[in-house]
Design a protein around this motif. Structure first.
Motif, PDB file in Angstrom:
ATOM      1  N   ILE A  61       0.840  -1.198   0.000  1.00 43.33           N
ATOM      2  CA  ILE A  61       0.000   0.000   0.000  1.00 43.33           C
ATOM      3  C   ILE A  61       0.878   1.252   0.000  1.00 43.33           C
ATOM      4  O   ILE A  61       1.795   1.367   0.814  1.00 43.33           O
ATOM      5  N   THR A  62       0.594   2.171  -0.917  1.00 42.78           N
ATOM      6  CA  THR A  62       1.359   3.415  -0.983  1.00 42.78           C
ATOM      7  C   THR A  62       0.776   4.455  -0.032  1.00 42.78           C
ATOM      8  O   THR A  62      -0.336   4.301   0.474  1.00 42.78           O
ATOM      9  N   TYR A  86     -10.400   7.942  -6.463  1.00 38.84           N
ATOM     10  CA  TYR A  86      -9.875   9.309  -6.481  1.00 38.84           C
ATOM     11  C   TYR A  86      -8.430   9.324  -6.013  1.00 38.84           C
ATOM     12  O   TYR A  86      -8.120   9.642  -4.866  1.00 38.84           O
ATOM     13  N   ALA A  87      -7.543   8.968  -6.918  1.00 35.71           N
ATOM     14  CA  ALA A  87      -6.110   8.959  -6.657  1.00 35.71           C
ATOM     15  C   ALA A  87      -5.394   9.095  -7.990  1.00 35.71           C
ATOM     16  O   ALA A  87      -6.021   9.042  -9.056  1.00 35.71           O
ATOM     17  N   THR A  88      -4.097   9.264  -7.950  1.00 33.78           N
ATOM     18  CA  THR A  88      -3.326   9.399  -9.176  1.00 33.78           C
ATOM     19  C   THR A  88      -3.562   8.204 -10.100  1.00 33.78           C
ATOM     20  O   THR A  88      -3.532   7.058  -9.664  1.00 33.78           O
ATOM     21  N   ILE A 115      -5.734   0.710   7.945  1.00 39.90           N
ATOM     22  CA  ILE A 115      -4.358   0.928   7.503  1.00 39.90           C
ATOM     23  C   ILE A 115      -4.007   2.394   7.752  1.00 39.90           C
ATOM     24  O   ILE A 115      -4.741   3.286   7.317  1.00 39.90           O
ATOM     25  N   THR A 116      -2.889   2.636   8.423  1.00 34.50           N
ATOM     26  CA  THR A 116      -2.523   4.015   8.778  1.00 34.50           C
ATOM     27  C   THR A 116      -1.215   4.472   8.157  1.00 34.50           C
ATOM     28  O   THR A 116      -0.958   5.663   8.064  1.00 34.50           O
ATOM     29  N   THR A 117      -0.378   3.552   7.742  1.00 31.50           N
ATOM     30  CA  THR A 117       0.900   3.913   7.133  1.00 31.50           C
ATOM     31  C   THR A 117       1.159   3.034   5.917  1.00 31.50           C
ATOM     32  O   THR A 117       0.646   1.923   5.807  1.00 31.50           O
ATOM     33  N   ALA A 118       1.997   3.547   5.020  1.00 29.18           N
ATOM     34  CA  ALA A 118       2.356   2.782   3.829  1.00 29.18           C
ATOM     35  C   ALA A 118       3.159   1.545   4.210  1.00 29.18           C
ATOM     36  O   ALA A 118       3.866   1.527   5.219  1.00 29.18           O
ATOM     37  N   GLY A 119       3.025   0.493   3.417  1.00 24.07           N
ATOM     38  CA  GLY A 119       3.762  -0.730   3.692  1.00 24.07           C
ATOM     39  C   GLY A 119       3.087  -1.932   3.060  1.00 24.07           C
ATOM     40  O   GLY A 119       2.112  -1.792   2.314  1.00 24.07           O
ATOM     41  N   SER A 137      -5.250   6.253   3.088  1.00 20.85           N
ATOM     42  CA  SER A 137      -6.476   6.856   3.634  1.00 20.85           C
ATOM     43  C   SER A 137      -7.750   6.202   3.112  1.00 20.85           C
ATOM     44  O   SER A 137      -8.832   6.402   3.675  1.00 20.85           O
ATOM     45  N   HIS A 138      -7.642   5.414   2.069  1.00 21.83           N
ATOM     46  CA  HIS A 138      -8.820   4.791   1.468  1.00 21.83           C
ATOM     47  C   HIS A 138      -9.106   3.396   2.015  1.00 21.83           C
ATOM     48  O   HIS A 138     -10.128   2.802   1.670  1.00 21.83           O
TER      49      HIS A 138
END
Length: 330
Positions: free
Chosen positions: A172-173, A204-206, A183-187, A178-179
């Motif tokens: 997860i980036t 709604y992301a890149t 999950i609270t941090t990338a990993g 946030s989606h």
């Protein structure tokens, strides 16, 4: 909304094909006839009247070497496959009976077509108006096809399938965090079914919907790769979870007869249709094939090797109606 965003939407159901093949191969590995029948008997079966599917005699003759199966991914969140459920994903699995090559044609859900009894509308609404029979008829009349078989899966099944196999590992980036609930941090995490479905549906992301469909394929690929490692006992549990969520008019005996050929099937191409579109906002946004006639011609040339294909009078009439309504023509 960009054309690219609209055109890539149907590709997310590609993974359904992968899952179906894995299930069938798993059943073959399981071995005996009674075992196979007991598993295939879990599938929800429905009968269709082929006379209601609008396959013309000319199309039947032209496509005699091809078995075209419609695959619908509907937006139901429960085991309800009836009217009111739109086909969020539409794929035509085209099997060449001679070469065993399989081509997957994703029909974009917002494509503007003629739906019997409802006029010009988004093709996604055909399933909602008249379930699989009307959705199949709409594909046949607008694309000159010979579809008589279908498979429907609802998206809620994806979540339960992932939970049944103990989750899947995904990276997860920071933009995606946030989606995804919990999950609270990338990993890299072992995602639950709820988390994996949330990840796959990020809009709604890149990258927009293109990246969204890529995530869906990544999720389904992760499921497929994990299932490949299962022993017979684990496969048995997985099959019991998946098959009751499949709705089709392909009989268990017909599936069983196809099984010896499954290893020879090979997916050679995955394409989106229509090839050329232009957006328009009327009462809502639609994807207009530019034109329907030329897109059908190109489809038959590319998928069915009909070099000098001339669309039916029905397709020409619908194409002219779309041009008259929208003003969009070459």
């Amino acid at each position: 909304m960009s054309k690219e965003r609209k055109q890539k939407k149907g590709l997310k159901a590609f993974g359904i094909i992968v899952l179906v093949l894995i299930i069938i191969l798993a059943i073959i590995i399981g071995g005996t006839f009674w075992f196979v029948n007991s598993k295939l008997g879990k599938i929800q079966q429905v009968d269709l009247n082929e006379d209601d599917l609008s396959v013309s005699a000319d199309v039947e003759k032209n496509l005699a070497d091809y078995r075209n199966i419609a695959i619908f991914g509907i937006d139901s969140r429960s085991d309800n496959y009836n009217k009111g459920n739109r086909s969020d994903c539409i794929i035509i699995a085209s099997i060449n009976n001679k070469t065993k090559e399989v081509k997957l044609v994703s029909v974009y859900r917002d494509t503007y077509v003629q739906i019997e009894g409802h006029g010009l509308d988004k093709i996604t609404h055909a399933y909602s108006y008249g379930e699989a029979p009307l959705a199949i008829k709409t594909l046949n009349t607008n694309l000159d096809l010979n579809i008589k078989e279908f498979v429907t899966v609802n998206f809620d099944a994806v979540k339960e399938i992932i939970d049944s196999i103990g989750g899947i590992r995904m990276t997860i980036t920071s933009e995606e965090v946030s989606h995804i609930p919990g999950i609270t941090t990338a990993g890299t995490y072992n995602l639950t079914g709820e988390q994996a479905l949330a990840y796959a549906r990020i809009r709604y992301a890149t990258g927009g919907d293109y990246k969204r469909t890529e995530r869906m394929r990544d999720v389904l690929t992760a499921v497929a790769n994990k299932v490949k490692t299962f022993n017979i006992s684990q496969l048995n549990v997985f099959i019991d979870q998946v098959l009751p969520r499949v709705y089709t008019n392909i009989s268990a005996s017909e599936m069983f007869s196809l099984m010896p050929n499954v290893p020879s099937f090979k997916i050679t191409e995955s394409i989106g249709w229509p090839y050329e579109t232009k957006g328009i906002t009327l009462d809502r946004w639609y994807g207009i094939p530019i034109t329907l006639e030329s897109n059908v011609t190109n489809l038959h040339q590319r998928v069915f090797n009909e070099e000098n294909y001339i669309p039916s009078d029905t397709v020409k009439q619908i194409s002219n109606s779309i041009v008259t309504k929208t003003g969009y023509a070459k």
